[in-house]
Design an enzyme around this catalytic site. Structure first.
Site, short mmCIF file in Angstrom:
data_model
loop_
_atom_site.label_atom_id
_atom_site.label_comp_id
_atom_site.label_asym_id
_atom_site.label_seq_id
_atom_site.Cartn_x
_atom_site.Cartn_y
_atom_site.Cartn_z
N ARG A 210 44.66 35.24 44.01
CA ARG A 210 43.89 36.46 43.73
C ARG A 210 42.77 36.18 42.72
O ARG A 210 41.69 36.75 42.81
CB ARG A 210 44.81 37.57 43.20
CG ARG A 210 45.66 38.18 44.32
CD ARG A 210 46.88 38.89 43.80
NE ARG A 210 46.57 40.05 43.00
CZ ARG A 210 47.35 40.53 42.04
NH1 ARG A 210 48.49 39.94 41.74
NH2 ARG A 210 46.99 41.59 41.37
N ARG B 104 54.53 41.68 34.32
CA ARG B 104 54.27 43.07 34.73
C ARG B 104 55.41 43.58 35.61
O ARG B 104 55.91 42.88 36.49
CB ARG B 104 52.95 43.14 35.51
CG ARG B 104 52.72 44.48 36.16
CD ARG B 104 51.27 44.75 36.39
NE ARG B 104 50.77 44.08 37.58
CZ ARG B 104 49.52 44.23 38.00
NH1 ARG B 104 48.66 44.98 37.33
NH2 ARG B 104 49.10 43.61 39.07
N LYS C 188 43.17 46.92 33.75
CA LYS C 188 42.40 48.05 34.29
C LYS C 188 43.27 49.29 34.44
O LYS C 188 42.91 50.37 33.99
CB LYS C 188 41.79 47.71 35.66
CG LYS C 188 40.86 46.52 35.65
CD LYS C 188 40.21 46.31 37.02
CE LYS C 188 41.15 45.85 38.13
NZ LYS C 188 41.67 44.49 37.97
N ARG D 250 55.75 43.40 41.47
CA ARG D 250 54.95 43.50 42.69
C ARG D 250 55.02 42.19 43.45
O ARG D 250 55.00 41.12 42.84
CB ARG D 250 53.48 43.77 42.32
CG ARG D 250 53.16 45.23 42.21
CD ARG D 250 51.79 45.45 41.61
NE ARG D 250 50.71 44.73 42.28
CZ ARG D 250 49.42 44.98 42.04
NH1 ARG D 250 49.08 45.90 41.16
NH2 ARG D 250 48.48 44.29 42.66
N ARG E 87 34.96 46.09 44.93
CA ARG E 87 35.28 44.67 44.75
C ARG E 87 34.35 43.76 45.53
O ARG E 87 34.53 42.54 45.47
CB ARG E 87 36.72 44.43 45.22
CG ARG E 87 37.76 44.47 44.11
CD ARG E 87 39.10 44.55 44.81
NE ARG E 87 40.17 43.87 44.15
CZ ARG E 87 41.23 44.49 43.62
NH1 ARG E 87 41.28 45.79 43.56
NH2 ARG E 87 42.22 43.79 43.13
P1 AMP Z 1 45.13 45.90 42.82
O1 AMP Z 1 46.33 46.74 42.58
O2 AMP Z 1 43.86 46.60 42.47
O3 AMP Z 1 45.24 44.53 42.19
O4 AMP Z 1 45.05 45.65 44.41
C1 AMP Z 1 46.09 44.97 45.11
C2 AMP Z 1 45.56 44.39 46.40
O5 AMP Z 1 45.04 45.44 47.22
C3 AMP Z 1 44.41 43.42 46.25
O6 AMP Z 1 44.86 42.10 45.99
C4 AMP Z 1 43.72 43.54 47.62
O7 AMP Z 1 44.46 42.85 48.61
C5 AMP Z 1 43.86 45.02 47.90
N1 AMP Z 1 42.71 45.80 47.38
C6 AMP Z 1 42.72 46.76 46.39
N2 AMP Z 1 41.51 47.29 46.18
C7 AMP Z 1 40.67 46.65 47.04
C8 AMP Z 1 39.27 46.74 47.30
N3 AMP Z 1 38.48 47.59 46.62
N4 AMP Z 1 38.76 45.93 48.27
C9 AMP Z 1 39.54 45.08 48.96
N5 AMP Z 1 40.85 44.93 48.77
C10 AMP Z 1 41.44 45.71 47.81
#
Ligand code: AMP
Length: 208
Positions: free
Chosen positions: A166, A122, A9, A155, A83
């Site tokens: 996740r 990554r 993404k 990360r 989400r």
């Molecule tokens: P990402 O970088 O999008 O994979 O987000 C990393 C982490 O941030 C996720 O595993 C969640 O813990 C939190 N997170 C990011 N976006 C959301 C969202 N829209 N709703 C809930 N948690 C989020």
């Protein structure tokens, strides 16, 4: 941009931002920045992120509402949001008030094997957040960001155990959001095992 963690993404979003005049709203990036700067939001969100769980809706929704108020002239590119169904509903309501609507939801449909390979390789720049991959998108100088010379790190939530968690959270809490957009007729389904170069023109064509 919709899909499981590791679907690509962020990588595809970066290309779209180069080409289209859009404001990027990536909730994961916003949360990571808040954690890094030890802001109250970051302190509350961190424990959920470290465990690979979703941050509660009541923390996420105000972040997005604030961003939506910022710029009416550009379109928006949401990345990693919504989400959950309550997040999707709030987005629709707020966009409705601004007389805006969602034109396209790009679903990067990616299976677990591909995701594990992508996420374990990554690397992200500690300073500017640019994303690399040890074999698919290597930086010019090992361990250093091409853009700002920052240090490339893994990360915390890209460790295998957290990745599996996740993915489970994605299946249980996020995948259902797809049906919401499918019913609205805005969903573009893209084969997530394609390369970055193969994927981008498909997304681009659907937006033009
Ligand atoms: P990402 O970088 O999008 O994979 O987000 C990393 C982490 O941030 C996720 O595993 C969640 O813990 C939190 N997170 C990011 N976006 C959301 C969202 N829209 N709703 C809930 N948690 C989020």
């Amino acid at each position: 941009m919709f899909g499981p963690p590791g679907a690509g993404k962020g990588t595809q979003a970066a290309r779209l931002l180069d080409e289209f005049n859009l404001l990027h709203i990536a909730t994961g990036d916003i949360l990571r920045e808040a954690v890094q700067q030890s802001r109250p939001l970051g302190l509350k969100a961190r424990e959920f992120m470290d465990r690979g769980e979703l941050v509660p809706d009541d923390l996420i929704i105000p972040i997005v509402e604030e961003k939506l108020g910022l710029n009416r002239d550009k379109g928006f590119l949401f990345d990693g949001f919504p989400r959950t169904i309550p997040q999707a509903r709030m987005l629709e309501e707020t966009l409705g008030r601004l007389e805006l609507e969602i034109n396209r939801v790009v679903f990067l449909d990616t299976d677990q094997e591909v995701i594990l390979k992508r996420l374990s390789g990554r690397r992200v720049c500690e300073q500017c957040g640019e994303t690399y991959h040890v074999t698919n998108i290597p930086s010019k100088r090992a361990g250093m960001c091409d853009r700002c010379n920052g240090k490339l790190v893994q990360r915390d939530d890209d460790k295998e155990e957290t990745i599996l968690k996740r993915l489970g959270v994605y299946r249980e809490q996020t995948e259902g959001v797809l049906g919401y957009y499918r019913d609205k007729g805005v969903l573009l389904n893209v084969d997530g095992s394609l390369s970055i170069e193969e994927t981008y023109p498909i997304i681009r064509a659907s937006l033009k």
